[in-house]
Motif scaffolding. Structure first.
Motif, short mmCIF file in Angstrom:
data_model
loop_
_atom_site.label_atom_id
_atom_site.label_comp_id
_atom_site.label_asym_id
_atom_site.label_seq_id
_atom_site.Cartn_x
_atom_site.Cartn_y
_atom_site.Cartn_z
N GLY A 67 47.02 26.11 36.73
CA GLY A 67 45.93 25.49 35.98
C GLY A 67 44.67 25.21 36.75
O GLY A 67 43.72 24.64 36.20
N ALA A 68 44.61 25.59 38.04
CA ALA A 68 43.40 25.33 38.83
C ALA A 68 42.18 25.99 38.19
O ALA A 68 42.26 27.10 37.68
N GLU A 69 41.06 25.29 38.22
CA GLU A 69 39.82 25.82 37.67
C GLU A 69 39.29 26.95 38.55
O GLU A 69 38.76 27.94 38.06
N SER A 70 39.44 26.78 39.88
CA SER A 70 38.97 27.81 40.80
C SER A 70 39.68 27.68 42.13
O SER A 70 40.20 26.62 42.48
N VAL A 71 39.71 28.79 42.88
CA VAL A 71 40.23 28.81 44.24
C VAL A 71 39.25 29.61 45.10
O VAL A 71 38.87 30.72 44.74
N ASP A 72 38.86 29.04 46.22
CA ASP A 72 38.08 29.76 47.22
C ASP A 72 38.98 30.09 48.40
O ASP A 72 39.52 29.18 49.05
#
Length: 259
Positions: free
Chosen positions: A66-71
């Motif tokens: 469910g993470a919105e984003s990953v860098d």
């Protein structure tokens, strides 16, 4: 050659074969423990920084949770390209971003468009590419700088590079050789990936594999705990198979919270 240079060279040669590690027993248990450490496995709407994220194995898991984003920040352009190609094949755009950098150096010096702060930072196996304390301190400085107050650090580290179970290869990885260096060890890691194994040199200091909390605390981290191996689903499903590993594990998943 520095431990970071060795890592960059090694992972350039590994390619897509590294992803096969996820299907080994060691890869399975670490993924399950990471999922539990993340809360357990619910990252809805959160932003994640994946230091040393390589081909994106755990970054993709974070998106699934469910993470919105990953860098992803990694020293290997080849591994980042693999991660990017996989994301493209999945038809996702903008969920995972890819940045090349040495995570032991101040990330601010690279002028990458990173977020000012992150809800979660993953630091999986990066401490196993540090043959000097100063290298570790640089890694923890980035963690302290980019993790927001109340944010979570999750990371895999060496537990015992001399483990008998690490020598046997029963759990999907083994050491080819181990030699002592100042403050720790270097060893040759062999991962039982298919269709062929992946091999590279590792450097790990006792301040990490010995379980010290000093560097974590210096980065303003608290509530530092090792995730219980017994709580991994694979262990519950087959306790007999995992019995030897529980007695002498060669990896640990650590969770900490930023003050």
């Amino acid at each position: 050659m520095s431990s970071q240079d060795i890592a960059k060279t090694s992972y350039a040669q590994v390619g897509t074969a590294y992803d096969g590690y996820a299907q080994t027993p060691a890869g399975i248990i670490e993924a399950q423990l990471i999922a539990r450490a993340l809360g357990p496995g619910d990252l809805t709407g959160l932003h994640v920084l994946d230091l040393g994220g390589g081909s994106g194995i755990h970054a993709r898991e974070c998106i699934d949770y469910g993470a919105e984003s990953v860098d992803i920040v990694d020293i290997s352009p080849e591994m980042l390209k693999i991660a990017s190609n996989i994301e493209e094949s999945l038809g996702r755009e903008g969920k995972i971003r890819f940045f090349e950098a040495d995570v032991s150096k101040p990330l601010s010096e690279y002028n990458h468009p990173l977020r000012e702060k992150y809800d979660v930072i993953m630091a999986n196996w990066i401490f196993s590419h540090a043959d000097k304390r100063s290298t570790l301190e640089g890694m923890f400085a980035n963690i302290g700088a980019y993790l927001k107050p109340g944010g979570i650090l999750v990371g895999i580290r060496d537990a015992n590079p001399f483990s008998h179970e690490f020598k046997t290869g029963k759990y999907g990885a083994h050491t080819g050789w181990v030699k002592e260096i100042e403050g720790g060890v270097k060893y040759w890691a062999v991962l039982h990936c298919k269709p062929e194994p992946v091999e590279f040199e590792v450097a790990s200091l006792e301040i990490i594999y010995g379980g010290s909390k000093e560097l974590y605390e210096n980065a303003a981290l608290t509530k530092i705990v090792e995730m219980s191996l017994e709580n991994a689903q694979c262990v519950k499903d087959d306790p007999e198979f995992w019995a030897d590993f529980l007695k002498d594990p060669f990896l640990a998943v650590v969770r900490a919270v930023k003050t």
